[in-house]
Design a protein around this motif. Structure first.
Motif, PDB file in Angstrom:
ATOM      1  N   GLN A 103       0.975  -1.250  -0.170  1.00 49.93           N
ATOM      2  CA  GLN A 103      -0.005   0.077   0.089  1.00 49.93           C
ATOM      3  C   GLN A 103       0.885   1.146  -0.034  1.00 49.93           C
ATOM      4  OE1 GLN A 103      -3.253   0.055  -0.090  1.00 49.93           O
ATOM      5  NE2 GLN A 103      -3.461  -2.259  -0.450  1.00 49.93           N
ATOM      6  N   PRO A 104       0.318   2.307  -0.355  1.00 54.43           N
ATOM      7  CA  PRO A 104       0.951   3.553  -0.283  1.00 54.43           C
ATOM      8  C   PRO A 104       1.217   3.710   1.255  1.00 54.43           C
ATOM      9  CG  PRO A 104      -0.835   3.863  -1.600  1.00 54.43           C
ATOM     10  CD  PRO A 104      -0.841   2.660  -1.101  1.00 54.43           C
ATOM     11  N   PRO A 105       2.501   4.426   1.399  1.00 55.54           N
ATOM     12  CA  PRO A 105       2.883   4.619   3.062  1.00 55.54           C
ATOM     13  C   PRO A 105       1.938   5.601   3.684  1.00 55.54           C
ATOM     14  CG  PRO A 105       4.240   5.879   1.664  1.00 55.54           C
ATOM     15  CD  PRO A 105       3.539   4.999   0.745  1.00 55.54           C
ATOM     16  N   ASN A 106       1.879   5.414   4.930  1.00 61.95           N
ATOM     17  CA  ASN A 106       1.135   6.153   6.119  1.00 61.95           C
ATOM     18  C   ASN A 106       1.938   7.659   5.860  1.00 61.95           C
ATOM     19  OD1 ASN A 106       0.410   7.880   8.110  1.00 61.95           O
ATOM     20  ND2 ASN A 106       0.590   6.125   9.586  1.00 61.95           N
ATOM     21  N   PRO A 107       1.435   8.790   5.572  1.00 64.49           N
ATOM     22  CA  PRO A 107       1.913  10.146   5.617  1.00 64.49           C
ATOM     23  C   PRO A 107       2.731  10.504   6.838  1.00 64.49           C
ATOM     24  CG  PRO A 107      -0.229  10.414   5.071  1.00 64.49           C
ATOM     25  CD  PRO A 107       0.106   8.917   5.168  1.00 64.49           C
ATOM     26  N   LEU A 108       2.088   9.867   7.885  1.00 66.72           N
ATOM     27  CA  LEU A 108       2.598  10.218   9.092  1.00 66.72           C
ATOM     28  C   LEU A 108       3.682   9.559   9.746  1.00 66.72           C
ATOM     29  CD1 LEU A 108      -1.114  10.681  10.912  1.00 66.72           C
ATOM     30  CD2 LEU A 108       0.944  12.712  10.950  1.00 66.72           C
ATOM     31  N   ASP A 109       3.969   8.433   8.754  1.00 61.83           N
ATOM     32  CA  ASP A 109       5.335   7.492   9.144  1.00 61.83           C
ATOM     33  C   ASP A 109       5.681   7.089   7.986  1.00 61.83           C
ATOM     34  OD1 ASP A 109       6.803   6.057  10.575  1.00 61.83           O
ATOM     35  OD2 ASP A 109       5.102   4.247  11.043  1.00 61.83           O
ATOM     36  N   LEU A 110       6.553   7.963   7.189  1.00 63.34           N
ATOM     37  CA  LEU A 110       7.065   7.629   5.969  1.00 63.34           C
ATOM     38  C   LEU A 110       8.146   6.678   6.372  1.00 63.34           C
ATOM     39  CD1 LEU A 110       6.886  11.054   3.824  1.00 63.34           C
ATOM     40  CD2 LEU A 110       5.320   8.808   3.631  1.00 63.34           C
ATOM     41  N   PRO A 111       8.476   5.685   5.369  1.00 63.19           N
ATOM     42  CA  PRO A 111       9.503   4.795   5.078  1.00 63.19           C
ATOM     43  C   PRO A 111      10.944   5.861   5.301  1.00 63.19           C
ATOM     44  CG  PRO A 111       8.033   4.058   3.701  1.00 63.19           C
ATOM     45  CD  PRO A 111       7.621   5.491   4.173  1.00 63.19           C
ATOM     46  N   SER A 112      12.015   5.231   5.932  1.00 58.92           N
ATOM     47  CA  SER A 112      13.141   5.900   5.784  1.00 58.92           C
ATOM     48  C   SER A 112      13.754   5.958   4.254  1.00 58.92           C
ATOM     49  CB  SER A 112      14.211   5.373   6.641  1.00 58.92           C
ATOM     50  OG  SER A 112      14.338   3.922   6.166  1.00 58.92           O
ATOM     51  N   GLY A 113      14.619   6.751   4.039  1.00 59.91           N
ATOM     52  CA  GLY A 113      15.308   6.703   2.530  1.00 59.91           C
ATOM     53  C   GLY A 113      14.193   6.997   1.397  1.00 59.91           C
ATOM     54  N   CYS A 114      14.386   6.037   0.553  1.00 57.49           N
ATOM     55  CA  CYS A 114      13.155   6.347  -0.758  1.00 57.49           C
ATOM     56  C   CYS A 114      11.888   5.707  -0.060  1.00 57.49           C
ATOM     57  CB  CYS A 114      13.567   5.519  -1.965  1.00 57.49           C
ATOM     58  SG  CYS A 114      12.459   5.204  -3.129  1.00 57.49           S
ATOM     59  N   ALA A 115      11.003   6.570  -0.103  1.00 56.95           N
ATOM     60  CA  ALA A 115       9.513   6.153   0.477  1.00 56.95           C
ATOM     61  C   ALA A 115       9.192   4.976  -0.223  1.00 56.95           C
ATOM     62  CB  ALA A 115       8.665   7.416   0.285  1.00 56.95           C
ATOM     63  N   PHE A 116       9.361   4.740  -1.397  1.00 58.60           N
ATOM     64  CA  PHE A 116       8.963   3.518  -2.142  1.00 58.60           C
ATOM     65  C   PHE A 116       9.436   2.143  -1.754  1.00 58.60           C
ATOM     66  CE2 PHE A 116       8.413   1.158  -6.302  1.00 58.60           C
ATOM     67  CZ  PHE A 116       7.221   0.695  -6.254  1.00 58.60           C
ATOM     68  N   HIS A 117      10.715   2.310  -1.064  1.00 62.91           N
ATOM     69  CA  HIS A 117      11.691   1.086  -0.807  1.00 62.91           C
ATOM     70  C   HIS A 117      10.798  -0.007  -0.240  1.00 62.91           C
ATOM     71  CE1 HIS A 117      12.832   2.134   3.540  1.00 62.91           C
ATOM     72  NE2 HIS A 117      12.677   0.559   3.453  1.00 62.91           N
ATOM     73  N   PRO A 118       9.877   0.099   0.665  1.00 64.63           N
ATOM     74  CA  PRO A 118       9.071  -1.154   1.098  1.00 64.63           C
ATOM     75  C   PRO A 118       8.438  -1.967   0.012  1.00 64.63           C
ATOM     76  CG  PRO A 118       8.937   0.614   2.628  1.00 64.63           C
ATOM     77  CD  PRO A 118       9.477   1.294   1.354  1.00 64.63           C
ATOM     78  N   ARG A 119       8.086  -1.168  -1.095  1.00 66.03           N
ATOM     79  CA  ARG A 119       7.295  -1.781  -2.184  1.00 66.03           C
ATOM     80  C   ARG A 119       8.171  -2.169  -3.324  1.00 66.03           C
ATOM     81  NH1 ARG A 119       2.206   1.959  -2.921  1.00 66.03           N
ATOM     82  NH2 ARG A 119       1.256   0.021  -3.988  1.00 66.03           N
ATOM     83  N   CYS A 120       9.187  -2.066  -3.286  1.00 63.78           N
ATOM     84  CA  CYS A 120      10.295  -1.841  -4.308  1.00 63.78           C
ATOM     85  C   CYS A 120      10.775  -3.494  -4.509  1.00 63.78           C
ATOM     86  CB  CYS A 120      11.279  -0.837  -4.482  1.00 63.78           C
ATOM     87  SG  CYS A 120      12.074  -0.616  -6.031  1.00 63.78           S
TER      88      CYS A 120
END
Ligand SMILES: Nc1ncnc2c1ncn2[C@@H]1O[C@H](COP(=O)(O)OP(=O)(O)O)[C@@H](O)[C@H]1O
Ligand SMILES: [Mg+2]
Length: 329
Positions: free
Chosen positions: A281-298
């Protein structure tokens, strides 16, 4: 920072929009920069919540404050900087030089006034038209967007129009003052698929006739293929890829763009091709992933992607991408 191209009609630099929520501050638009050239169709594409509408609203200084705030940036339109311009200047530009079409036309139409009154108002205000010349212009506008029996339709109320007709009326309204720029925020999302294509074709023809530039906002990368000159792909408030529409479709470089292309039906490819949704899913804007925000889905993420935000980097052919892994290597 990239230098403003001298021919750009609109130059957005480092635009940052925040919203205060009970749970904390959301950075809806994070240091976004792009140019819109005169007469160009530029698509802004990304999943719901990535900051497309916030970007569009900020361009016209329509972010509701509170809870929103334009925290940083510059917006150059012709010889003006809009974020520091006085309210009267911005009001004049809005609707007159830069027009906006929303997803749901009823948000910008007043249910208690006739179509004629609402079509006529900006023409009285910005073009000083009255009487017969005002009526003639209103009729011509409705005809130009193929609304039948325009004379009768001027007396109608918005609820008497179908959804498609209301959106055509919004296109007519947006063109009424011969704007330099039209911003269309998901103009066809609420309509069924056959009407969507007709409406986009009408919009394309109208901006071409009026020599206006179009910022076409959509979550559907499949839809813009036929219409856009350039495409900006947005993820979690940032532009992650920017290129000509041709380049985006033929040689996408960001894994997110590749995922988007695989997940939507394309008009220019056989229907049999398998659609692959992007995992997660797109990330929670209140808790963005570190680094590239897409990395958990990439599927291609490396350690660096978890640690550092990649900058939008320009390559040949004006193709820019924000990714540590170049899929072309
Ligand atoms: N009025 C608001 N109050 C709080 N958060 C908002 C508000 N408007 C938008 N947001 C948040 O800002 C982010 C971007 O929203 P938006 O620009 O509407 O996305 P998009 O148009 O791409 O779907 C989302 O996380 C959304 O929840
Ligand atoms: Mg939106």
């Amino acid at each position: 920072m990239a230098k403003t191209a001298p021919e750009a009609l609109l130059s957005v630099r480092d635009l940052t929009v925040e919203f205060a929520t009970d749970a904390g501050i959301i950075t809806a638009v994070d240091a976004v920069s792009f140019d819109l050239q005169a007469g160009e169709i530029l698509a802004l594409v990304g999943e719901s919540g990535c900051g497309k509408s916030a970007t569009a609203l900020a361009l016209l200084r329509l972010i509701a404050d509170p809870p929103g705030r334009i925290a940083n940036g510059e917006i150059h339109f012709r010889d003006r900087e809009l974020l520091s311009a006085d309210d009267a200047t911005v009001r004049d530009i809005r609707g007159n030089r830069i027009a906006m079409i929303f997803q749901e036309p009823m948000t910008s139409l007043n249910p208690v006034y006739t179509i004629g009154r609402q079509l006529g108002e900006p023409l009285q205000l910005h073009k000083n038209l009255r009487g017969d010349s005002l009526l003639a212009k209103c009729l011509a506008l409705l005809e130009s967007v193929n609304i039948p029996e325009p004379r009768r339709r001027l007396q109608s109320y918005p609820h008497q129009f179908s959804g498609g007709m209301r959106q055509r009326m919004m296109i007519a309204m947006s063109m009424s003052c011969d704007p330099d720029i039209v911003i269309a925020d998901e103009p066809t999302t609420a309509l069924d698929v056959t009407i969507q294509a007709q409406l986009l074709e009408l919009l394309q023809a109208q901006v071409a006739n009026h020599r206006a530039a179009l910022l076409l906002i959509t979550h559907n990368l499949g839809v813009v293929a036929r219409y856009a000159d350039r495409v900006n792909v947005m993820y979690a408030g940032r532009i992650v890829e920017s290129a000509s529409a041709d380049e985006i479709y033929r040689t996408p470089r960001h894994p997110y763009t590749i995922g988007l292309l695989r997940s939507v039906p394309r008009l220019d490819q056989p229907i049999s091709e398998k659609l692959l949704p992007i995992e997660g899913q797109p990330p929670n804007p209140l808790d963005l992933p570190s680094g590239c925000a897409f990395h958990p889905r990439c599927p291609l993420a490396i350690d660096k992607c978890r640690a550092e935000v990649p900058a939008l980097t320009r390559h040949a052919n004006g193709h820019a991408v924000a990714c540590w892994v170049d899929v072309r290597d």
